[in-house]
Design a protein around this motif. Structure first.
Motif, PDB file in Angstrom:
ATOM      1  N   GLU A  81       0.814  -1.213   0.000  1.00  0.00           N
ATOM      2  CA  GLU A  81       0.000   0.000   0.000  1.00  0.00           C
ATOM      3  C   GLU A  81       0.848   1.263   0.000  1.00  0.00           C
ATOM      4  O   GLU A  81       1.991   1.266   0.458  1.00  0.00           O
ATOM      5  CB  GLU A  81      -0.912   0.026   1.228  1.00  0.00           C
ATOM      6  CG  GLU A  81      -2.152  -0.808   1.104  1.00  0.00           C
ATOM      7  CD  GLU A  81      -3.135  -0.520   2.220  1.00  0.00           C
ATOM      8  OE1 GLU A  81      -3.878   0.480   2.126  1.00  0.00           O
ATOM      9  OE2 GLU A  81      -3.169  -1.290   3.186  1.00  0.00           O
ATOM     10  N   LEU A  82       0.238   2.327  -0.457  1.00  0.00           N
ATOM     11  CA  LEU A  82       0.823   3.656  -0.370  1.00  0.00           C
ATOM     12  C   LEU A  82       0.037   4.402   0.708  1.00  0.00           C
ATOM     13  O   LEU A  82      -1.071   4.887   0.443  1.00  0.00           O
ATOM     14  CB  LEU A  82       0.708   4.390  -1.705  1.00  0.00           C
ATOM     15  CG  LEU A  82       1.126   3.616  -2.960  1.00  0.00           C
ATOM     16  CD1 LEU A  82       0.968   4.494  -4.194  1.00  0.00           C
ATOM     17  CD2 LEU A  82       2.551   3.116  -2.840  1.00  0.00           C
ATOM     18  N   PRO A  83       0.556   4.466   1.926  1.00  0.00           N
ATOM     19  CA  PRO A  83      -0.220   5.038   3.037  1.00  0.00           C
ATOM     20  C   PRO A  83      -0.774   6.426   2.765  1.00  0.00           C
ATOM     21  O   PRO A  83      -1.911   6.726   3.138  1.00  0.00           O
ATOM     22  CB  PRO A  83       0.795   5.052   4.189  1.00  0.00           C
ATOM     23  CG  PRO A  83       1.690   3.897   3.887  1.00  0.00           C
ATOM     24  CD  PRO A  83       1.831   3.905   2.391  1.00  0.00           C
ATOM     25  N   TYR A  84       0.016   7.276   2.112  1.00  0.00           N
ATOM     26  CA  TYR A  84      -0.454   8.630   1.841  1.00  0.00           C
ATOM     27  C   TYR A  84      -1.700   8.596   0.957  1.00  0.00           C
ATOM     28  O   TYR A  84      -2.688   9.284   1.215  1.00  0.00           O
ATOM     29  CB  TYR A  84       0.644   9.465   1.165  1.00  0.00           C
ATOM     30  CG  TYR A  84       0.183  10.857   0.788  1.00  0.00           C
ATOM     31  CD1 TYR A  84       0.139  11.866   1.742  1.00  0.00           C
ATOM     32  CD2 TYR A  84      -0.229  11.151  -0.517  1.00  0.00           C
ATOM     33  CE1 TYR A  84      -0.306  13.146   1.397  1.00  0.00           C
ATOM     34  CE2 TYR A  84      -0.665  12.412  -0.863  1.00  0.00           C
ATOM     35  CZ  TYR A  84      -0.706  13.411   0.100  1.00  0.00           C
ATOM     36  OH  TYR A  84      -1.151  14.660  -0.228  1.00  0.00           O
ATOM     37  N   VAL A  85      -1.666   7.775  -0.095  1.00  0.00           N
ATOM     38  CA  VAL A  85      -2.803   7.675  -0.999  1.00  0.00           C
ATOM     39  C   VAL A  85      -3.984   7.016  -0.295  1.00  0.00           C
ATOM     40  O   VAL A  85      -5.138   7.437  -0.453  1.00  0.00           O
ATOM     41  CB  VAL A  85      -2.423   6.880  -2.267  1.00  0.00           C
ATOM     42  CG1 VAL A  85      -3.632   6.717  -3.189  1.00  0.00           C
ATOM     43  CG2 VAL A  85      -1.289   7.569  -3.000  1.00  0.00           C
ATOM     44  N   SER A  86      -3.702   5.989   0.518  1.00  0.00           N
ATOM     45  CA  SER A  86      -4.777   5.273   1.210  1.00  0.00           C
ATOM     46  C   SER A  86      -5.590   6.197   2.104  1.00  0.00           C
ATOM     47  O   SER A  86      -6.821   6.137   2.125  1.00  0.00           O
ATOM     48  CB  SER A  86      -4.197   4.127   2.048  1.00  0.00           C
ATOM     49  OG  SER A  86      -3.662   3.115   1.227  1.00  0.00           O
ATOM     50  N   VAL A  87      -4.916   7.065   2.850  1.00  0.00           N
ATOM     51  CA  VAL A  87      -5.630   7.909   3.814  1.00  0.00           C
ATOM     52  C   VAL A  87      -6.237   9.134   3.138  1.00  0.00           C
ATOM     53  O   VAL A  87      -7.354   9.549   3.474  1.00  0.00           O
ATOM     54  CB  VAL A  87      -4.712   8.302   4.993  1.00  0.00           C
ATOM     55  CG1 VAL A  87      -3.659   9.304   4.573  1.00  0.00           C
ATOM     56  CG2 VAL A  87      -5.530   8.831   6.163  1.00  0.00           C
TER      57      VAL A  87
END
Length: 475
Positions: free
Chosen positions: A187-193
């Motif tokens: 996952e890409l945490p920045y994109v996920s949130v």
């Protein structure tokens, strides 16, 4: 187009052609004998039944790839999921006069509208005490990159990073957190949130092991001690750990003395220390429709059940006595009132596990909760920990590490595989229009919901290798 879900939450949207391209790349790298079969192309337009059949085939394909230690841990597969998440998708052409909402099955299509650029951004990660850690990362950084950036900012030693994980949470009105999922390595945490467009969703750092014996490793270092102390204080303040008046007085005294190790040592003796508490939900045990608060910890699921007569009963289900479990999503036969949004009120998640109630008596217990997948992840991580301990291994070996720039799953995760099909749950349970396996982290759905009934297959069940045959004398 298809929605790819990661632990029940939308990760990205892809087309058949993109998945076919992934398949061809995997075949080039690993050969036809390793890569599972891919649903074939069709010359003519697919019928609705064929569309649903293809969706099911693609979901099985994605899950088979994800479960394979070599394919699922490959840079090719993880790169595909990572890049797909960076593409914003938007609604395509719609039929004139359509008023059925944004996911109308008769006219909705998807098209790529914006590629998220790779650039430096500042991401806020919360600690258990509410402190915010701001790290400068790239929008394309994966979960482990962000975790390492947070650890570096906190001066947490490299050998302790694996004891912690990043979780996607939703902040509640009382300041507590409802856990949505553990962030996956691809996952890409920045994109996920940010893609959720809701300030209530945050990323939090929390310990990711269950056995309190590992606290000793973490407390050896000042930063590890501080993180563990902050989490323990937070869990007590939010009522996750049960404390009586005398224990509260002793804890308060240790806090005033700033005796953090002693504070944690005392907390370790308290009820529900190290447990993860879930939102109130529904269970069919001891009878159907009971309201329950579930907590996970100490290799068990703890139930605090409110019976129909308002009586509260408490009980625990040990993970070693669960023969298998499954997570399913259901879509009711009725589409609900007109104008309702599909995917919000209609979709229901369930965790069902088969439990050894007494010698030679197994019974299915079902929890209906939006957090069912997170519950399943907790069960699996408990099993992983138990299996590593049983084999004489070290918990440090459970943690993922980069090898030549690619992520490789631990031996313990590679070794856990589901056994053949086990007995199905009670057939008398209310019918569902659609059952979709959610046992692996990756699942795939079509944009429109199907109304055709599907049987639960072998892959819907997750066998428990920590299951033990326990007799009446152990009850």
């Amino acid at each position: 187009a298809y929605n790819i879900h990661v632990n029940g939450v939308l990760h990205c949207r892809v087309r058949y052609s993109q998945l076919l391209g992934l398949h061809e790349q995997l075949r080039k790298e690993y050969g036809t004998n390793v890569v599972p079969a891919f649903p074939p192309k069709k010359i003519f337009t697919l019928t609705p039944a064929e569309v649903e059949q293809r969706r099911e085939q693609l979901e099985k394909y994605m899950q088979a790839v994800r479960q394979d230690p070599m394919l699922g841990g490959s840079e090719t597969f993880n790169s595909f999921l990572r890049k797909a998440q960076q593409v914003r998708m938007g609604p395509g052409p719609r039929l004139s006069g359509c008023t059925k909402g944004p996911v109308c099955q008769s006219c909705f299509s998807l098209q790529e509208t914006q590629q998220i650029p790779t650039e430096e951004v500042v991401l806020e990660v919360l600690l258990s005490n509410g402190q915010k850690v701001k790290v400068t990362i790239l929008t394309s950084d994966q979960t482990e990159d962000v975790l390492e950036a947070v650890a570096s900012k906190l001066d947490l030693p490299d050998d302790l990073v694996g004891y912690f994980s990043l979780f996607l949470v939703r902040e509640t009105k009382d300041g507590a957190f409802s856990f949505v999922r553990k962030l996956q390595e691809f996952e890409l945490p920045y994109v996920s949130v940010t893609s959720l467009h809701n300030p209530e969703f945050r990323i939090i750092l929390r310990k990711s092991y269950w056995d309190s014996a590992y606290d000793d490793d973490v407390m050896e270092h000042r930063v590890g001690l501080n993180l563990l102390y902050a989490q323990t204080v937070s869990d007590i303040e939010h009522g996750w750990i049960v404390v009586n008046k005398e224990q509260h007085r002793q804890l308060k005294s240790l806090q005033e003395k700033v005796s953090k190790k002693e504070f944690i040592r005392l907390a370790q003796t308290l009820k529900y220390y190290g447990y993860l508490k879930f939102d109130p939900c529904i269970t069919d045990f001891p009878e159907k429709g009971c309201h329950v608060v579930v907590s996970a910890g100490n290799n068990e699921l703890n139930f605090q059940v409110r019976l129909p007569n308002e009586q509260i009963k408490e009980g625990s289900f040990k993970v070693t006595r669960m023969r298998c479990w499954r997570v399913t999503s259901s879509v009711p036969m009725s589409n609900g009132p007109s104008g309702s949004s599909p995917g919000k009120s209609e979709v229901k998640l369930e965790l069902a596990f088969e439990y050894l109630m007494s010698k030679d008596r197994l019974q299915w217990v079902t929890i209906t909760s939006p957090q069912a997948i997170m519950l399943s992840i907790c069960l699996q991580s408990m099993v992983d920990e138990l299996m590593v301990k049983k084999s004489g291994g070290s918990i440090r070996k459970m943690f993922r590490r980069r090898v030549n720039g690619a992520l490789r799953r631990s031996d313990s995760q590679q070794a856990v595989k589901s056994p053949p099909l086990l007995d199905s749950p009670d057939a008398s349970r209310e019918p569902m229009a659609k059952l979709s396996s959610k046992l692996t982290s990756v699942s795939l759905r079509g944009i429109s919901h199907s109304s055709s009934a599907n049987d639960v297959g072998a892959n819907d069940f997750h066998g428990n290798y920590a299951f033990e045959g326990i007799g009446d004398e152990d009850l």
